[in-house]
Write an enzyme that holds these catalytic residues in place. Structure first.
Site, PDB file in Angstrom:
ATOM      1  N   ASP A  60      48.758  40.131  39.524  1.00  0.00           N
ATOM      2  CA  ASP A  60      47.373  39.732  39.406  1.00  0.00           C
ATOM      3  C   ASP A  60      46.459  40.766  38.453  1.00  0.00           C
ATOM      4  O   ASP A  60      46.929  41.610  37.918  1.00  0.00           O
ATOM      5  CB  ASP A  60      46.648  39.673  40.884  1.00  0.00           C
ATOM      6  N   SER A  61      45.199  40.380  38.401  1.00  0.00           N
ATOM      7  CA  SER A  61      44.329  40.986  37.411  1.00  0.00           C
ATOM      8  C   SER A  61      44.375  42.688  37.956  1.00  0.00           C
ATOM      9  O   SER A  61      44.246  43.456  36.903  1.00  0.00           O
ATOM     10  CB  SER A  61      42.785  40.601  37.408  1.00  0.00           C
TER      11      SER A  61
END
Length: 82
Positions: free
Chosen positions: A39-40
């Site tokens: 994920d980011s």
């Protein structure tokens, strides 16, 4: 200056260390989201460590264009020559 292969190996080590990913899964065409399911926040941790390691700045806009390990390696490699 490091060779592109040396940059790849260092980036790979950082990904493995930061995210506890199997080193065998890291290739130049490995996609951060589709292959590693990052994920980011995960990507931010990797980028932050790479910035510290190479004493470079990876702009947030550039970071969005980096979909694969190879994209990141190319960027880091090019930053060495500036």
């Amino acid at each position: 200056m490091m060779t592109k292969e040396e940059v790849f190996n260092k980036v790979k080590d950082i990904i493995v260390d930061q995210l506890d990913v199997d080193a065998d899964k890291i290739k130049e065409d490995t996609n951060f989201k589709n292959d590693l399911y990052l994920d980011s926040l995960d990507i931010f941790e990797v980028v932050d460590k790479i910035e510290d390691t190479y004493d470079i700045e990876i702009e947030t806009e550039t970071d969005k264009g980096m979909k694969t390990v190879g994209d990141l390696v190319d960027y880091v490699f090019k930053q060495q020559t500036k």
